[in-house]
Design a protein around this motif. Structure first.
Motif, PDB file in Angstrom:
ATOM      1  N   ILE A  11       0.844  -1.200   0.000  1.00 50.78           N
ATOM      2  CA  ILE A  11       0.000   0.000   0.000  1.00 50.78           C
ATOM      3  C   ILE A  11       0.881   1.253   0.000  1.00 50.78           C
ATOM      4  O   ILE A  11       0.664   2.179  -0.788  1.00 50.78           O
ATOM      5  N   LEU A  12       1.880   1.266   0.868  1.00 50.33           N
ATOM      6  CA  LEU A  12       2.776   2.421   0.936  1.00 50.33           C
ATOM      7  C   LEU A  12       3.516   2.625  -0.379  1.00 50.33           C
ATOM      8  O   LEU A  12       3.661   3.755  -0.862  1.00 50.33           O
ATOM      9  N   GLU A  13       3.978   1.535  -0.977  1.00 50.49           N
ATOM     10  CA  GLU A  13       4.676   1.636  -2.266  1.00 50.49           C
ATOM     11  C   GLU A  13       3.761   2.179  -3.354  1.00 50.49           C
ATOM     12  O   GLU A  13       4.170   3.031  -4.150  1.00 50.49           O
ATOM     13  N   GLY A  48       0.412   6.868  11.491  1.00 44.90           N
ATOM     14  CA  GLY A  48       1.037   8.057  10.924  1.00 44.90           C
ATOM     15  C   GLY A  48       1.752   7.814   9.610  1.00 44.90           C
ATOM     16  O   GLY A  48       2.529   8.653   9.152  1.00 44.90           O
ATOM     17  N   LEU A  49       1.497   6.665   8.992  1.00 46.20           N
ATOM     18  CA  LEU A  49       2.181   6.320   7.744  1.00 46.20           C
ATOM     19  C   LEU A  49       1.461   6.863   6.516  1.00 46.20           C
ATOM     20  O   LEU A  49       2.081   7.020   5.452  1.00 46.20           O
ATOM     21  N   VAL A  50       0.175   7.100   6.630  1.00 50.82           N
ATOM     22  CA  VAL A  50      -0.607   7.700   5.545  1.00 50.82           C
ATOM     23  C   VAL A  50      -1.495   8.788   6.142  1.00 50.82           C
ATOM     24  O   VAL A  50      -1.751   8.803   7.348  1.00 50.82           O
ATOM     25  N   ASN A  51      -1.928   9.694   5.284  1.00 47.30           N
ATOM     26  CA  ASN A  51      -2.854  10.750   5.700  1.00 47.30           C
ATOM     27  C   ASN A  51      -4.113  10.637   4.858  1.00 47.30           C
ATOM     28  O   ASN A  51      -4.033  10.481   3.641  1.00 47.30           O
ATOM     29  N   LYS A  52      -5.257  10.709   5.535  1.00 45.89           N
ATOM     30  CA  LYS A  52      -6.529  10.769   4.820  1.00 45.89           C
ATOM     31  C   LYS A  52      -6.765  12.236   4.493  1.00 45.89           C
ATOM     32  O   LYS A  52      -6.703  13.092   5.369  1.00 45.89           O
ATOM     33  N   ILE A  53      -6.990  12.509   3.220  1.00 46.23           N
ATOM     34  CA  ILE A  53      -7.133  13.897   2.792  1.00 46.23           C
ATOM     35  C   ILE A  53      -8.508  14.111   2.184  1.00 46.23           C
ATOM     36  O   ILE A  53      -9.171  13.168   1.770  1.00 46.23           O
ATOM     37  N   GLY A  54      -8.938  15.340   2.105  1.00 49.86           N
ATOM     38  CA  GLY A  54     -10.273  15.697   1.621  1.00 49.86           C
ATOM     39  C   GLY A  54     -10.430  15.514   0.141  1.00 49.86           C
ATOM     40  O   GLY A  54      -9.729  14.711  -0.437  1.00 49.86           O
ATOM     41  N   PRO A  55     -11.343  16.198  -0.459  1.00 49.81           N
ATOM     42  CA  PRO A  55     -12.060  17.329   0.123  1.00 49.81           C
ATOM     43  C   PRO A  55     -13.209  16.906   1.041  1.00 49.81           C
ATOM     44  O   PRO A  55     -13.502  17.581   2.010  1.00 49.81           O
ATOM     45  N   SER A  65       2.589   9.609   4.010  1.00 54.81           N
ATOM     46  CA  SER A  65       3.181  10.663   4.838  1.00 54.81           C
ATOM     47  C   SER A  65       4.706  10.543   4.785  1.00 54.81           C
ATOM     48  O   SER A  65       5.251   9.567   4.264  1.00 54.81           O
ATOM     49  N   SER A  66       5.385  11.509   5.365  1.00 54.69           N
ATOM     50  CA  SER A  66       6.845  11.440   5.403  1.00 54.69           C
ATOM     51  C   SER A  66       7.301  10.241   6.236  1.00 54.69           C
ATOM     52  O   SER A  66       8.295   9.593   5.913  1.00 54.69           O
ATOM     53  N   MET A  67       6.545   9.907   7.274  1.00 53.89           N
ATOM     54  CA  MET A  67       6.892   8.737   8.077  1.00 53.89           C
ATOM     55  C   MET A  67       6.657   7.451   7.275  1.00 53.89           C
ATOM     56  O   MET A  67       7.400   6.477   7.410  1.00 53.89           O
ATOM     57  N   GLY A  68       5.634   7.448   6.422  1.00 47.85           N
ATOM     58  CA  GLY A  68       5.399   6.303   5.541  1.00 47.85           C
ATOM     59  C   GLY A  68       6.542   6.115   4.561  1.00 47.85           C
ATOM     60  O   GLY A  68       6.954   4.985   4.271  1.00 47.85           O
ATOM     61  N   VAL A  73      11.887   3.195   3.291  1.00 48.27           N
ATOM     62  CA  VAL A  73      13.356   3.213   3.266  1.00 48.27           C
ATOM     63  C   VAL A  73      13.916   2.116   4.164  1.00 48.27           C
ATOM     64  O   VAL A  73      14.873   1.440   3.812  1.00 48.27           O
ATOM     65  N   TYR A  74      13.285   1.931   5.331  1.00 53.62           N
ATOM     66  CA  TYR A  74      13.776   0.956   6.309  1.00 53.62           C
ATOM     67  C   TYR A  74      13.015  -0.363   6.281  1.00 53.62           C
ATOM     68  O   TYR A  74      13.136  -1.174   7.193  1.00 53.62           O
ATOM     69  N   GLN A  75      12.259  -0.596   5.229  1.00 51.14           N
ATOM     70  CA  GLN A  75      11.425  -1.792   5.121  1.00 51.14           C
ATOM     71  C   GLN A  75      12.210  -3.083   5.348  1.00 51.14           C
ATOM     72  O   GLN A  75      11.738  -3.983   6.042  1.00 51.14           O
ATOM     73  N   ASP A  76      13.412  -3.169   4.811  1.00 49.98           N
ATOM     74  CA  ASP A  76      14.196  -4.400   4.936  1.00 49.98           C
ATOM     75  C   ASP A  76      14.659  -4.660   6.372  1.00 49.98           C
ATOM     76  O   ASP A  76      15.053  -5.767   6.706  1.00 49.98           O
TER      77      ASP A  76
END
Length: 116
Positions: A11-13, A48-55, A65-68, A73-76
């Motif tokens: 999902i993140l990818e 905090g890995l994704v953000n739900k956005i509007g409208p 998100s930046s944390m996602g 980056v650190y998945q491995d």
């Protein structure tokens, strides 16, 4: 943080590669069911890995998100570390004496020691 592998990372990818998206499209990109994606997105948002956005509040549109991005980056290292949250969050500003300098650098401000 307890991620479901490989689904959560897929999902993140997909969000990183395709940009903001909805569960139906993410299901097509990941090969997972829409129901599975709809179940995981709120969990990833809580982490905090994704953000739900509007409208609209019920739009179901998400972005990484930046944390996602850090999680990818650190998945491995996910299975190798005890505290994946701390790994992807990085050092805190209070624990980092150069935190303000790093924030200034990120904002593009000149270093106080520069002789420009």
């Amino acid at each position: 943080m307890k991620l479901r592998q490989p689904t959560d990372f897929l999902i993140l990818e997909a969000l990183e590669d395709k940009g903001r998206n909805v569960a139906t499209n993410l299901a097509a990109h990941t090969g997972k069911s829409r129901k599975n994606i709809n179940t995981r997105l709120p969990v990833l948002e809580d982490y905090g890995l994704v953000n739900k956005i509007g409208p609209a509040e019920r739009s179901g549109l998400y972005e990484i998100s930046s944390m996602g991005k850090a999680a990818l980056v650190y998945q491995d290292q996910y299975d190798e570390v005890d505290d994946f949250d701390s790994l992807i969050e990085g050092p805190t500003a209070s624990a980092d004496q150069d935190g303000e300098a790093q924030a200034s650098f990120a904002r593009g401000e000149p270093d106080e020691d520069d002789d420009e």
